[in-house]
Design a protein around this motif. Structure first.
Motif, PDB file in Angstrom:
ATOM      1  N   PRO A 129       0.821  -1.216   0.000  1.00  0.00           N
ATOM      2  CA  PRO A 129       0.000   0.000   0.000  1.00  0.00           C
ATOM      3  C   PRO A 129       0.850   1.260   0.000  1.00  0.00           C
ATOM      4  O   PRO A 129       2.075   1.209   0.229  1.00  0.00           O
ATOM      5  N   PRO A 130       0.237   2.408  -0.257  1.00  0.00           N
ATOM      6  CA  PRO A 130       0.992   3.660  -0.251  1.00  0.00           C
ATOM      7  C   PRO A 130       1.695   3.904   1.082  1.00  0.00           C
ATOM      8  O   PRO A 130       1.160   3.615   2.149  1.00  0.00           O
ATOM      9  N   THR A 131       2.916   4.426   0.982  1.00  0.00           N
ATOM     10  CA  THR A 131       3.675   4.831   2.165  1.00  0.00           C
ATOM     11  C   THR A 131       3.813   6.354   2.210  1.00  0.00           C
ATOM     12  O   THR A 131       4.623   6.885   2.964  1.00  0.00           O
ATOM     13  N   GLY A 132       3.044   7.020   1.388  1.00  0.00           N
ATOM     14  CA  GLY A 132       3.037   8.478   1.344  1.00  0.00           C
ATOM     15  C   GLY A 132       2.087   8.928   0.254  1.00  0.00           C
ATOM     16  O   GLY A 132       1.534   8.116  -0.498  1.00  0.00           O
ATOM     17  N   PRO A 133       1.872  10.245   0.135  1.00  0.00           N
ATOM     18  CA  PRO A 133       0.960  10.764  -0.879  1.00  0.00           C
ATOM     19  C   PRO A 133       1.603  10.791  -2.257  1.00  0.00           C
ATOM     20  O   PRO A 133       2.763  10.411  -2.434  1.00  0.00           O
ATOM     21  N   ALA A 134       0.834  11.258  -3.236  1.00  0.00           N
ATOM     22  CA  ALA A 134       1.385  11.448  -4.579  1.00  0.00           C
ATOM     23  C   ALA A 134       2.565  12.409  -4.526  1.00  0.00           C
ATOM     24  O   ALA A 134       2.643  13.299  -3.662  1.00  0.00           O
ATOM     25  N   VAL A 135       3.485  12.262  -5.444  1.00  0.00           N
ATOM     26  CA  VAL A 135       4.755  12.987  -5.415  1.00  0.00           C
ATOM     27  C   VAL A 135       4.646  14.273  -6.234  1.00  0.00           C
ATOM     28  O   VAL A 135       4.181  14.255  -7.373  1.00  0.00           O
ATOM     29  N   GLY A 136       5.092  15.381  -5.632  1.00  0.00           N
ATOM     30  CA  GLY A 136       5.118  16.658  -6.320  1.00  0.00           C
ATOM     31  C   GLY A 136       4.007  17.603  -5.949  1.00  0.00           C
ATOM     32  O   GLY A 136       3.935  18.720  -6.478  1.00  0.00           O
ATOM     33  N   MET A 137       3.135  17.214  -5.030  1.00  0.00           N
ATOM     34  CA  MET A 137       1.995  18.069  -4.671  1.00  0.00           C
ATOM     35  C   MET A 137       2.425  19.242  -3.801  1.00  0.00           C
ATOM     36  O   MET A 137       2.057  20.388  -4.048  1.00  0.00           O
ATOM     37  N   LEU A 138       3.202  18.954  -2.739  1.00  0.00           N
ATOM     38  CA  LEU A 138       3.651  19.980  -1.804  1.00  0.00           C
ATOM     39  C   LEU A 138       5.083  19.670  -1.385  1.00  0.00           C
ATOM     40  O   LEU A 138       5.463  18.502  -1.289  1.00  0.00           O
ATOM     41  N   PRO A 139       5.883  20.693  -1.113  1.00  0.00           N
ATOM     42  CA  PRO A 139       7.253  20.422  -0.653  1.00  0.00           C
ATOM     43  C   PRO A 139       7.268  19.892   0.774  1.00  0.00           C
ATOM     44  O   PRO A 139       6.347  20.121   1.555  1.00  0.00           O
ATOM     45  N   GLU A 140       8.336  19.175   1.066  1.00  0.00           N
ATOM     46  CA  GLU A 140       8.613  18.679   2.416  1.00  0.00           C
ATOM     47  C   GLU A 140       7.528  17.752   2.952  1.00  0.00           C
ATOM     48  O   GLU A 140       7.291  17.680   4.159  1.00  0.00           O
ATOM     49  N   ILE A 141       6.878  17.021   2.077  1.00  0.00           N
ATOM     50  CA  ILE A 141       5.912  16.001   2.508  1.00  0.00           C
ATOM     51  C   ILE A 141       6.703  14.820   3.063  1.00  0.00           C
ATOM     52  O   ILE A 141       7.673  14.370   2.452  1.00  0.00           O
ATOM     53  N   PRO A 142       6.306  14.291   4.207  1.00  0.00           N
ATOM     54  CA  PRO A 142       7.028  13.128   4.744  1.00  0.00           C
ATOM     55  C   PRO A 142       6.629  11.838   4.025  1.00  0.00           C
ATOM     56  O   PRO A 142       5.445  11.575   3.801  1.00  0.00           O
TER      57      PRO A 142
END
Length: 396
Positions: A303-316
């Motif tokens: 399963p996902p280990t984080g959100p989609a990439v490139g939406m907001l900076p510094e997303i963990p």
């Protein structure tokens, strides 16, 4: 076949005058020639059709009543032929034939010219018809240029995909890519890292078409460049650190540099240690990859280990780890598979995808072809709404 007219409105047009009455042909031809056009005449509809096969025409002026083949028959044939259907046709008619003229307009004639010929009306209607053809020719030229650009873009995008997949003893690699349009936002990659690990990447950029394809190239290049910049051991911690670093750097660059574009991607990035079968991965909002046993059952979903990439900076983001056991296959796919629609609107779905995995497959190539064939059969000729991409790794 027609050729584009020059954009200059004063440029001479090539016009065919079709009338069985010689006096009418000569009168109309002389007036058109005084306007600066090049005129050829035909005695009947059949002769006119024969002439269309010998040259290119900007306008045909077609009498309604003629022997051999009348104006309605000739017009019908012209509009039924792909190579002549776009030539504008002005019907020549007597006032008593207006009902027939209406029928001709319904069949595709551009306009009509009543007899006897009025010079002012003749100039106006010929000029209007030629101007419409000029506009259509410009649109067709623009469309051809756009199509050529898309074809070039498709070739460039294919060049961003790996020319070949890694050769690693004890492993099989396979991938498939089918864009819904000439260019797409999906991509995959698999390549050896400097320390011998293997990077596994599959992404799906939001949106479709040229914009998505441009960002696909950016995502792919960033992931590849950042992944290759780190060299270390094959410990689980190092593998996790590597994929986290690649995804984090990519996310922050896209969000900080191109945030106004509002483009992001769901992304699976893995690093495989061939010696142990360990795969450290980050799943950025992507369709959960499947780990499939040799028996065909799905042992695990990632399963996902984080959100989609490139939406907001510094997303963990966090990393996950799984060991690919001997005989098992890792299957990563985009939602163009599960969300493929049948003509009745029914989605292909996860259950149908999983069912395809139960039958033995001699190789991962056979497995991916089986999935694609099933999706094509499900769609039954319906145009794909989304790109379709698959990446598979099997441990012997």
């Amino acid at each position: 076949m027609t050729t584009p007219m020059a954009d200059d409105r004063s440029a001479p047009a090539r016009i065919m005058v079709v009338d069985d009455v010689e006096v009418n042909r000569d009168l109309l031809s002389r007036r058109l020639q005084r306007m600066g056009h090049v005129v050829t005449t035909a005695n009947d509809g059949q002769e006119a059709l024969d002439l269309t096969r010998e040259g290119n025409w900007d306008l045909i002026m077609l009498d309604v009543m003629m022997p051999v083949l009348d104006g309605i028959g000739a017009l019908t044939a012209l509009k039924a032929n792909e190579s002549t259907q776009h030539i504008p046709v002005i019907m020549i008619s007597a006032n008593t034939e207006l009902e027939t003229v209406v029928k001709c307009i319904e069949l595709g004639a551009e306009d009509y010219l009543p007899k006897p010929f009025d010079p002012v009306l003749l100039r106006a209607r010929v000029g209007a018809s030629l101007e419409k053809k000029r506009l259509r020719d410009r649109e067709q030229a623009r469309s051809r240029r756009m199509q050529k650009d898309l074809e070039v873009g498709a070739r460039i995008q294919r060049d961003f995909l790996p020319e070949s997949l890694p050769t690693v003893p004890g492993y099989q690699f396979a991938a498939r890519f089918e864009p819904a349009r000439e260019v797409g936002g999906d991509f995959y990659d698999a390549f050896r890292l400097p320390d011998g690990a293997v990077a596994l990447v599959l992404g799906d950029v939001c949106d479709k078409g040229v914009g998505a394809a441009l960002f696909m190239a950016l995502f792919r290049s960033l992931i590849r460049a950042v992944s290759a910049s780190q060299i270390g051991s094959h410990s689980v911690e190092m593998l996790e650190s590597r994929v986290l670093h690649a995804v984090t750097v990519t996310n922050d660059y896209i969000a900080n540099t191109h945030g106004r574009a509002n483009m992001f991607a769901t992304l699976f990035v893995g690093a495989l240690d061939p010696a142990t079968g360990t795969i450290a991965y980050v799943n950025g909002g992507h369709e959960p990859p499947r780990v499939v046993r040799a028996t065909g059952t799905v042992r695990a979903m990632l399963p996902p280990t984080g959100p989609a990439v490139g939406m907001l900076p510094e997303i963990p983001f966090t990393a996950g780890t799984i060991v690919l056991e001997p005989g098992e296959t890792l299957l990563v796919l985009t939602d163009g598979i599960t969300e493929s629609r049948a003509p009745n609107g029914l989605l292909f779905g996860d259950d149908a995808t999983d069912a395809l995995l139960t039958a033995p497959a001699d190789s991962v190539d056979v497995l991916l072809d089986r999935v694609l064939d099933a999706v094509h059969e499900h769609a039954a000729g319906e145009p794909a709404a989304d790109d379709v991409t698959l990446l598979a790794v099997r441990r012997a």
